[in-house]
Design an enzyme around this catalytic site. Sequence first.
Site, PDB file in Angstrom:
ATOM      1  N   GLY B   1     -79.848  22.918 -74.298  1.00 14.01           N
ATOM      2  CA  GLY B   1     -78.780  22.916 -75.268  1.00 14.01           C
ATOM      3  C   GLY B   1     -78.885  21.753 -76.236  1.00 14.01           C
ATOM      4  CB  ILE B  32     -78.955  27.477 -67.507  1.00 12.28           C
ATOM      5  CG1 ILE B  32     -79.755  28.397 -66.591  1.00 12.28           C
ATOM      6  CG2 ILE B  32     -77.446  27.759 -67.379  1.00 12.28           C
ATOM      7  CD1 ILE B  32     -79.493  29.880 -66.769  1.00 12.28           C
ATOM      8  NE  ARG B 201     -72.829   2.562-108.187  1.00 11.88           N
ATOM      9  CZ  ARG B 201     -73.875   3.207-108.681  1.00 11.88           C
ATOM     10  NH1 ARG B 201     -74.837   3.613-107.886  1.00 11.88           N
ATOM     11  NH2 ARG B 201     -73.966   3.466-109.972  1.00 11.88           N
ATOM     12  CD  GLU B 260     -76.800  12.604 -94.885  1.00  9.66           C
ATOM     13  OE1 GLU B 260     -77.146  13.517 -94.086  1.00  9.66           O
ATOM     14  OE2 GLU B 260     -77.189  12.573 -96.067  1.00  9.66           O
TER      15      GLU B 260
END
Lengths: 527, 527
Positions: B1, B32, B201, B260
């Site tokens: 998974g 599984i 910024r 990100e």
Amino acid sequence: GDMEEGVTSESSSLAGHQRLGNLVVLYDDNHISIEGNTDVAFSEDVAARYAAYGWHVQDVADSEDVNALRKAFKAAQAETDRPSFIRMRSIIGFPAPHLQNTGKAHGSALGVEEVAATKEVMGLDPKASFSIPDEVVARAREVVDRGRAAHETWETRYQAWRKGNPAGAELLDRLRQKRLPDGWEKHLPTYDADPKGLATRAASGAVLSALADVLPELWGGSADLAGSNNTSMKGALSFEADTADDRGPYGRTLHFGIREHAMGAALNGIALHGGTRPYGGTFLVFSDYMRGAVRLAALMKLPVIYVWTHDSIGLGGDGPTHQPVEHLAALRAIPGLDVVRPADANETVIAWRTTLEQREGPVAMALSRQNVPTIDRTKFAGAEGTAKGAYVLAEASSGMPKVILIATGSEVSLALAARETLEAEGTHTRVVSMPCREWFLAQDQSYQQTVLPPAVKARVSVEAAVSLGWRDFIGDSGETISLEHFGASAPYEIIYEQFGITPERIVAAAHSSLSKVGATHGSTTGN
Amino acid sequence: GDMEEGVTSESSSLAGHQRLGNLVVLYDDNHISIEGNTDVAFSEDVAARYAAYGWHVQDVADSEDVNALRKAFKAAQAETDRPSFIRMRSIIGFPAPHLQNTGKAHGSALGVEEVAATKEVMGLDPKASFSIPDEVVARAREVVDRGRAAHETWETRYQAWRKGNPAGAELLDRLRQKRLPDGWEKHLPTYDADPKGLATRAASGAVLSALADVLPELWGGSADLAGSNNTSMKGALSFEADTADDRGPYGRTLHFGIREHAMGAALNGIALHGGTRPYGGTFLVFSDYMRGAVRLAALMKLPVIYVWTHDSIGLGGDGPTHQPVEHLAALRAIPGLDVVRPADANETVIAWRTTLEQREGPVAMALSRQNVPTIDRTKFAGAEGTAKGAYVLAEASSGMPKVILIATGSEVSLALAARETLEAEGTHTRVVSMPCREWFLAQDQSYQQTVLPPAVKARVSVEAAVSLGWRDFIGDSGETISLEHFGASAPYEIIYEQFGITPERIVAAAHSSLSKVGATHGSTTGN
């Protein structure tokens, strides 16, 4: 750059699994992204990665080699059992003499001088703009004739198909017009009052199974949580590369794997294609992983449906990593996304009905893992009001409420319990169920004021989540029963008790709000 | 998974690029997941994928073969120039006779009967609980002696290192105590008033460069937007596998690539390791992609810093896909995350100072792409109030405001312009700059009421974003200048004008709020 994003990996792995033979990805491998040469962050063998996903992989060493590209595309088209990946080595900004192969060519226009210099390199007149050689124009215009002929051939076949398949043609017309079949809603389940009740995720699953035969356009699945999200229609086949029934390839249950972002992106793609109505499920907390795709669905007004279950601390033992606390507010912040949190099985049914009747825009269902009482609709208002986003579920005994409790989802039954206490002490209390803020705000002002009369300023919101945004509905004198911190791992009854989401605290909050309203009255009378 | 999630792909690609030889991943390949056999959604060759990332890949065919595992781990440890991936085929729930190799063994406990049956399969007494053979206990307890000896060896070397490196030892002590060096803040820049101003910024980038020599613990980078986010310290080397200076391997500028989510996860890992202070940048709108990691930083109270630039429609031409509208609200919804949106260069400096002084919890900076005026601090209050989250920037000329304008970030200068008009017409107006709601709410009530006196009920919030949550500060009579829909692509001056984020509309909103307050007064006096 695109090859670095996780959503590309998720989608490509799924495309390989699904053996999407019609998909051809041209990888413009120019080694440049905004920070310059991609070798500062990227040194994997992308072609080998796609081969590992089960794709048909080809390599074109020079993007200027048109014949090699043509050959690669032909081979990709011939490959029908695997998606195709063509890695093409290119030079960004080619053949601009000064800016090719630089990060600047990625983010900015070349500018007048560099465009002129590039034209010179290409043997074009640097002074001529929008000038295209006649030979190119003539060749390009052949596309019109080719397209017309192809369309005519297709149209003939299509009309023949319609004649031979009147039922199919009728279905296609209905789907193109985004119409639901007459009487479809009669197949929806209804639920009798039941104090033990049902989880709203289970009611949602029942709706899907009830509609399986009625709405062949409805399909979807889950990011590996089908059993938990109740997203599988009873008896529906899985959508897999080799699944077929007597009509040919077929399957209505999508298995996205643990790929929430790819699921969101795929739902958007299916909706953009049109003709069917897709849904996808995961836990509400994992909506974070697919937020980029949800935002795009809202921006594109795509009629995608999210089935997000385990919608609060009520999920219990999985603990704070799995318990959404901020998600309802964070999702309500997205313009154009309708967030629906039904209070019981019957509200869930109406939520689905309303959602399917909307032709545009995404809808997110927030559904409970735990059982919630099925509200006695003979005693209280019917669930029909769900379609209006909020409604008076329980009127004050006097018909003139002193205080209004506004609740959503699993907390509505707590508000009803608090109302019992308040009424018993003589505080006339209205309970408003507000499953969908967006639907409510779409109603006209007179309906809104019927539900929340401006004169009744003592109000309490009840939702097991952060209160951000609730002040709009409860006003300055209102109180919130909410959760301003992360959850905890325990059986849900204990968590609700420990975190004070209880009828007792709702009653106390009602008293507090009433006293604020009283204080205001007091001050204005000059005391 | 786990191998299906995009963040794993991003991180693994980056780990391969960085040649993280100390990293060993054991892939428990049991086929599984919650929906049962992973073959419904997953058929790629995972080992080949990791080889494509540049990892050292091994295969252990049977997870019960301890010697094969031991051999694989030894080989992985010997591999110092590449991360190692060991694919181990296992059976989930082995050797439980009925539940091994099923999805149930993933999500639920085996239960009393199956546990007993499993013990029988393993030759253990099915009735004995918490029973461990003496031989196993004795063997396990050897770990204590082994650990003590290893620790003593390490401690001797460590003390020798301290003696030989007093400066290094002092630095280490400071970092362990999370102390900043004396007088560090004297190195921070300050900015004179400037109507043309500076993007926040850019001011943020200047802070980083100013602190490069002062705070060796500060480091970070961007998800391929370093030039746009201003996240690179002047002269700092890149953090790459082969970067070194005369001290050995070294580099302070991280290149995360367009990953990100992996960036957010890596920042968490760096913070958990301790000793340094990491930051990471991208566009504010892309915070969506890393939200899962941001949530975990908040849950774990990690002192991670996000430098999210291009914080509104003010970014201009990139259009609605790049323009954050819902993100400020959605991030403020996360418990424990401080969201800071400074109004000008000097607020940006204080925002960084305050952030670095916080030892716990993540801070998100929302910074402008466009220039914003550097506010005249000789005329208005100093930027010091930023540390308190909100402060009176411009007092009403009378000292007694009739209306309060509350603004954040690039909209503060619009509020100041609106105040000029309002004052000129005789409406005494206070402007509150509120760069950080969370810091403000952490102040005591008396400070909060100094900034926002309860008696002044005419209020306007000004923020180029959805208004969700603002009602808490403006109250029932307040008005919001906000944006309740997605943005558009145009130069920012035009977008602000078209969407009504202007001084004129702020003035109109102030009038509207004043009239509501007046109306309330009117009604209570009986008119």
